[in-house]
Scaffold this active site. Structure first.
Site, short mmCIF file in Angstrom:
data_model
loop_
_atom_site.label_atom_id
_atom_site.label_comp_id
_atom_site.label_asym_id
_atom_site.label_seq_id
_atom_site.Cartn_x
_atom_site.Cartn_y
_atom_site.Cartn_z
N ASN A 13 8.17 -8.11 -5.55
CA ASN A 13 6.86 -8.24 -4.90
C ASN A 13 6.18 -9.55 -5.30
O ASN A 13 5.53 -10.20 -4.48
CB ASN A 13 5.97 -7.04 -5.24
N HIS A 109 1.96 0.76 -4.26
CA HIS A 109 2.65 1.98 -4.66
C HIS A 109 3.71 2.31 -3.60
O HIS A 109 3.40 2.30 -2.41
CB HIS A 109 1.67 3.14 -4.81
C1 GRF Z 1 7.87 -1.52 -6.41
O1 GRF Z 1 8.54 -0.49 -5.75
C2 GRF Z 1 6.39 -1.26 -6.44
O2 GRF Z 1 5.92 -0.59 -5.32
C3 GRF Z 1 6.26 -0.38 -7.64
O3 GRF Z 1 7.20 -0.88 -8.58
C4 GRF Z 1 8.24 -1.56 -7.88
C5 GRF Z 1 8.29 -2.96 -8.43
O4 GRF Z 1 9.30 -3.75 -7.91
N1 GRF Z 1 4.89 -0.29 -8.08
P1 GRF Z 1 9.33 -5.31 -8.18
O5 GRF Z 1 9.19 -5.53 -9.67
O6 GRF Z 1 8.21 -5.94 -7.41
O7 GRF Z 1 10.67 -5.75 -7.68
#
Ligand code: GRF
Length: 207
Positions: A13, A109
């Site tokens: 993300n 989330h």
């Molecule tokens: C994602 O699925 C986000 O929604 C959740 O934790 C995960 C993190 O993934 N809160 P990344 O570290 O961004 O790859």
């Protein structure tokens, strides 16, 4: 606008936000700080690969939760960030930081809140729970952060169909690709443009 991105893991993300600051909808946004709760997070490599300032602040290194909360708050204040973006951040934000950045912290989330959220619902677990319940759609939610897990005003949601042959891992990847990497940058854009109002725990997008 400057933002601080909080991470704990892989940082896909964070990567989606970085990419959008280069060629996308966040060209005027500066990531002034990447704050990680863990020194082993691959998200830190993504930060250094992109010349972003990063810091590791682990609650375990502080004598009290208050001291940790203040260290987090000071790091964000020093960076000049006006918005905190939790992008796979696994700690509950401290009360002082929540108060000082009231309505200026968002979280992504990986489920459609209020389903499959709350304490313990992180990583693969929301997807396992969604499949165990037999839901036909799932997705992701960007919401504002208060002092309880996943209970602040909902800003954006995006859904995908659940397929009969989905495994938790397959569903997780589809939700990341089709929902999370899309709505998290969009949420930052809306806030930067002053297009979000919050009233009585409901977030409204204004045109
Ligand atoms: C994602 O699925 C986000 O929604 C959740 O934790 C995960 C993190 O993934 N809160 P990344 O570290 O961004 O790859």
């Amino acid at each position: 606008m400057k933002i601080a991105v909080f991470v704990s893991g892989g940082g896909t993300n964070l990567q989606a936000i970085i990419d959008n600051t280069k060629v996308g909808i966040l060209k005027d946004i500066e990531i002034s700080l990447v704050l990680s709760s863990s020194s082993g997070a691959y998200a830190l490599t993504r930060a250094s690969d992109n010349n972003l300032r990063s810091v590791v602040i682990n609650a375990k290194d502080y004598a009290t939760r208050d001291e940790w909360d203040l260290a987090v708050l000071h790091a964000v204040e020093e960076s000049g960030a006006e918005l905190i973006v939790l992008a796979g951040y696994l700690s509950l934000i401290g009360p002082r930081t929540v108060r000082e950045y009231s309505n200026r912290i968002i979280n992504i989330h990986p489920a459609l809140i209020p389903s499959f959220c709350g304490a313990g619902m992180y990583g693969i677990k929301p997807h396992e729970a969604a499949l165990a319940r037999g839901v036909k759609v799932s997705g992701a939610t960007v919401h504002f952060v208060n002092d309880k897990y996943d209970s602040g005003p909902i800003l954006l949601q995006k859904a995908v169909d659940v397929r009969p042959d989905d495994t938790p891992e397959v569903l997780q990847k589809r939700i990341m690709r089709e929902c999370e990497w899309n709505i998290l940058p969009r949420a930052i854009r809306l806030i930067a443009d002053g297009k979000v109002e919050i009233k009585d725990n409901i977030a409204y997008v204004i045109n």
